[in-house]
Design a protein around this motif. Structure first.
Motif, short mmCIF file in Angstrom:
data_model
loop_
_atom_site.label_atom_id
_atom_site.label_comp_id
_atom_site.label_asym_id
_atom_site.label_seq_id
_atom_site.Cartn_x
_atom_site.Cartn_y
_atom_site.Cartn_z
N PRO A 201 0.82 -1.20 0.00
CA PRO A 201 0.00 0.00 0.00
C PRO A 201 0.86 1.26 0.00
O PRO A 201 2.09 1.18 0.10
N ALA A 202 0.21 2.42 -0.08
CA ALA A 202 0.92 3.70 -0.07
C ALA A 202 1.61 3.91 1.27
O ALA A 202 1.31 3.24 2.25
N GLY A 203 2.54 4.85 1.28
CA GLY A 203 3.22 5.22 2.52
C GLY A 203 4.71 5.41 2.36
O GLY A 203 5.33 6.12 3.14
N LEU A 204 5.32 4.79 1.35
CA LEU A 204 6.76 4.92 1.17
C LEU A 204 7.16 6.37 0.91
O LEU A 204 8.26 6.79 1.23
N GLU A 205 6.22 7.16 0.38
CA GLU A 205 6.52 8.57 0.15
C GLU A 205 6.86 9.28 1.46
O GLU A 205 7.73 10.16 1.50
N ARG A 206 6.22 8.89 2.55
CA ARG A 206 6.51 9.51 3.85
C ARG A 206 7.91 9.13 4.33
O ARG A 206 8.61 9.92 4.94
N TYR A 207 8.35 7.92 4.02
CA TYR A 207 9.73 7.50 4.33
C TYR A 207 10.73 8.36 3.56
O TYR A 207 11.68 8.90 4.14
N TYR A 208 10.52 8.49 2.26
CA TYR A 208 11.43 9.31 1.45
C TYR A 208 11.44 10.76 1.95
O TYR A 208 12.48 11.40 2.01
N GLN A 209 10.29 11.29 2.31
CA GLN A 209 10.21 12.66 2.80
C GLN A 209 10.94 12.81 4.13
O GLN A 209 11.59 13.83 4.37
N ALA A 210 10.87 11.80 4.99
CA ALA A 210 11.60 11.85 6.26
C ALA A 210 13.11 11.84 6.02
O ALA A 210 13.86 12.57 6.68
N LEU A 211 13.56 11.03 5.07
CA LEU A 211 14.99 11.04 4.73
C LEU A 211 15.41 12.38 4.14
O LEU A 211 16.48 12.91 4.45
N ALA A 212 14.57 12.94 3.27
CA ALA A 212 14.89 14.22 2.64
C ALA A 212 14.97 15.35 3.65
O ALA A 212 15.66 16.34 3.43
N ALA A 213 14.28 15.20 4.78
CA ALA A 213 14.28 16.24 5.82
C ALA A 213 15.54 16.22 6.68
O ALA A 213 15.76 17.16 7.46
N LEU A 214 16.38 15.20 6.54
CA LEU A 214 17.64 15.17 7.30
C LEU A 214 18.52 16.34 6.86
O LEU A 214 18.47 16.75 5.69
#
Length: 154
Positions: free
Chosen positions: A113-126
């Motif tokens: 299901p959806a949700g991996l976008e939130r993982y990528y966004q969390a990494l991008a926020a580092l």
């Protein structure tokens, strides 16, 4: 462009996410698909490694190669994807990918299901600069992703 509640995005257009050293363009997220799936277009530069060997515990992935070639490790096997090839990467199976070739690879990735976008966004926020592996592992844990560091990992 919006079409009766849907939309059209040309190649390489969408939301850019600078997360794992690749060109990640989010085409559809959970909000757009009622959490059914996320869809990304990856641009993997020539002679570039993707993420190290890892396992998703919450979602399945599919890759469709649009251009170039991509080397994908899935479980204990290594495959070379070429234009038009499709690969299903089920949850709970370790995988990694890289582009050891002399031209850019482009891949569509559907994640369900959806949700991996939130993982990528969390990494991008580092913060910019060298990445703290303990922070990355903590983010991975939050999203049910296991990093493999034993022999064979990239």
């Amino acid at each position: 462009m919006t079409l009766g509640g849907g939309y059209v995005l040309p190649s390489r257009e969408g939301t850019q996410i600078a997360a794992i050293g690749l060109g990640i363009t989010m085409k559809a997220d959970g909000k757009a698909t009622r959490d059914a799936y996320s869809l990304f277009e990856y641009a993997i530069p020539a002679e570039t490694n993707g993420p190290p060997l890892h396992t998703h515990t919450r979602e399945d992935e599919s890759f469709l190669c649009l251009a170039g070639r991509l080397e994908v490790t899935l479980g204990d096997s290594v495959y070379v994807m070429e234009h038009g090839d499709y690969m299903y990467l089920p949850r709970d199976v370790p995988h990694a990918f890289r582009n050891p070739y002399g031209e850019e690879s482009r891949v569509i990735s559907v994640v369900s299901p959806a949700g991996l976008e939130r993982y990528y966004q969390a990494l991008a926020a580092l913060p910019p600069g060298p990445k703290d592996i303990s922070k990355i592992k903590s983010i991975m844990d939050d999203f049910g992703i296991v990093l493999h560091t034993e022999a064979g990992g990239r």
